[in-house]
Design an enzyme around this catalytic site. Sequence first.
Site, mmCIF file in Angstrom:
data_model
loop_
_atom_site.group_PDB
_atom_site.id
_atom_site.type_symbol
_atom_site.label_atom_id
_atom_site.label_comp_id
_atom_site.label_asym_id
_atom_site.label_seq_id
_atom_site.Cartn_x
_atom_site.Cartn_y
_atom_site.Cartn_z
ATOM 1 N N GLY A 10 89.757 22.356 31.143
ATOM 2 C CA GLY A 10 90.641 21.533 31.935
ATOM 3 C C GLY A 10 90.231 21.487 33.397
ATOM 4 O O GLY A 10 89.643 22.428 33.928
ATOM 5 N N GLY A 49 91.252 21.359 37.462
ATOM 6 C CA GLY A 49 92.188 22.178 38.210
ATOM 7 C C GLY A 49 91.677 23.565 38.511
ATOM 8 O O GLY A 49 92.339 24.330 39.225
ATOM 9 N N HIS A 50 90.491 23.908 37.950
ATOM 10 C CA HIS A 50 89.911 25.236 38.169
ATOM 11 C C HIS A 50 88.634 25.155 39.009
ATOM 12 O O HIS A 50 87.832 26.072 38.990
ATOM 13 C CB HIS A 50 89.579 25.892 36.828
ATOM 14 C CG HIS A 50 90.756 26.043 35.926
ATOM 15 N ND1 HIS A 50 91.849 26.804 36.264
ATOM 16 C CD2 HIS A 50 91.020 25.512 34.697
ATOM 17 C CE1 HIS A 50 92.732 26.750 35.278
ATOM 18 N NE2 HIS A 50 92.261 25.969 34.327
ATOM 19 N N ASP A 100 91.201 24.171 23.813
ATOM 20 C CA ASP A 100 89.743 24.113 23.934
ATOM 21 C C ASP A 100 89.078 24.466 22.605
ATOM 22 O O ASP A 100 88.125 23.805 22.183
ATOM 23 C CB ASP A 100 89.266 25.050 25.035
ATOM 24 C CG ASP A 100 89.748 24.633 26.402
ATOM 25 O OD1 ASP A 100 89.215 23.658 26.949
ATOM 26 O OD2 ASP A 100 90.670 25.274 26.929
ATOM 27 N N HIS A 149 96.691 29.931 34.174
ATOM 28 C CA HIS A 149 97.622 28.813 34.046
ATOM 29 C C HIS A 149 99.065 29.261 34.247
ATOM 30 O O HIS A 149 99.998 28.512 33.976
ATOM 31 C CB HIS A 149 97.495 28.171 32.661
ATOM 32 C CG HIS A 149 96.115 27.729 32.332
ATOM 33 N ND1 HIS A 149 95.288 28.438 31.494
ATOM 34 C CD2 HIS A 149 95.406 26.655 32.744
ATOM 35 C CE1 HIS A 149 94.134 27.825 31.393
ATOM 36 N NE2 HIS A 149 94.172 26.739 32.147
#
Length: 329
Positions: free
Chosen positions: A52, A54-55, A108, A217
């Site tokens: 995802g 955002g990292h 994932d 998260h």
Amino acid sequence: MKKVINNPEDVVQEMTEGIMFAYKDSFKKLENVNGIIKRELKDKVAIVTGGGSGHEPLFFGVVGDGLADGVAIGNVFAAPTPNTVQEVAEAVDSGKGVLFIYGNYAGDVLNFDMAAELLEFNDIETTTVTVTDDVVSAPVERKDERRGIAGDVFVIKVAGAAAEKGLSLEEVTNVTRKANDHTFSIGVALSPGTIPDSGKPTFTLADDEIELGMGIHGEPGMERTKLLPADQLTDQLMDKLLEESNLNTGDEICVLVNGLGSTTLMELFIVNRRVGKILEEKGIKVHDMDVNNYCTTQEMGGFSISLLKLDDELKEYYDAPANAPYYRK
């Protein structure tokens, strides 16, 4: 939390476009999916990572020479689609197979596994190593259930070097699994990050609270406690890591102190100071030490500590040259 964005629904697409403007000499954007590959590919086992958004800089930041060959980019905190993973793998495959490396999260795993099935129909062989370095997320007897956090960086580094050496898919996979088995991480959250399309924090903490072991998260950690001085906090985290890794006097390791988004480098270096002193006191040799922001969670406050326990084989691969926008060794 204020964010410098346009339409929240467009953040991943616009981020990817910005990456390409910055690194167009090194990267190529796939036309129909949010996938980025190296512009110059080699005849070897291909390494594909992803997860995802955002990292950042994970995961695009570990695409480069001696590292990953391509990245499948998902929406914020969401797995990339099977089609994205498939197209990235097809674009980087040289006929010697593809190794998938990504953090151990249900979405994932599902989507990369689906992509592997699709690739099998096209006679592209794939293997998978899910990174499971977060020592708090499951007990040691269920290590395969643990989450992947900043240890991704160590595992991808070893995998990329093994592939560059010309090893077979089976050999690259085996040494990558070994790197994962030798990697141990733990984090602490001081404040939440926010997802752009909701604008809401992923969890809540009182102003004087922290959570030891919280996931990237906002997954639950091992203990919620009052804010501690840096040395006391680092001692608690290192006690857990040293217990899990079974490190002894004379062992050699690599260390990564990783910021989660908003914690300053000043604070990270203060943590690193204590990490270094603990290792010195225990007679554990530090082969390499890095302090940086590699695996973030938007503007989450906090940090993680990762240890890679070396042997001669892992040390050889770790020391091999690597060159990517955010990672050079």
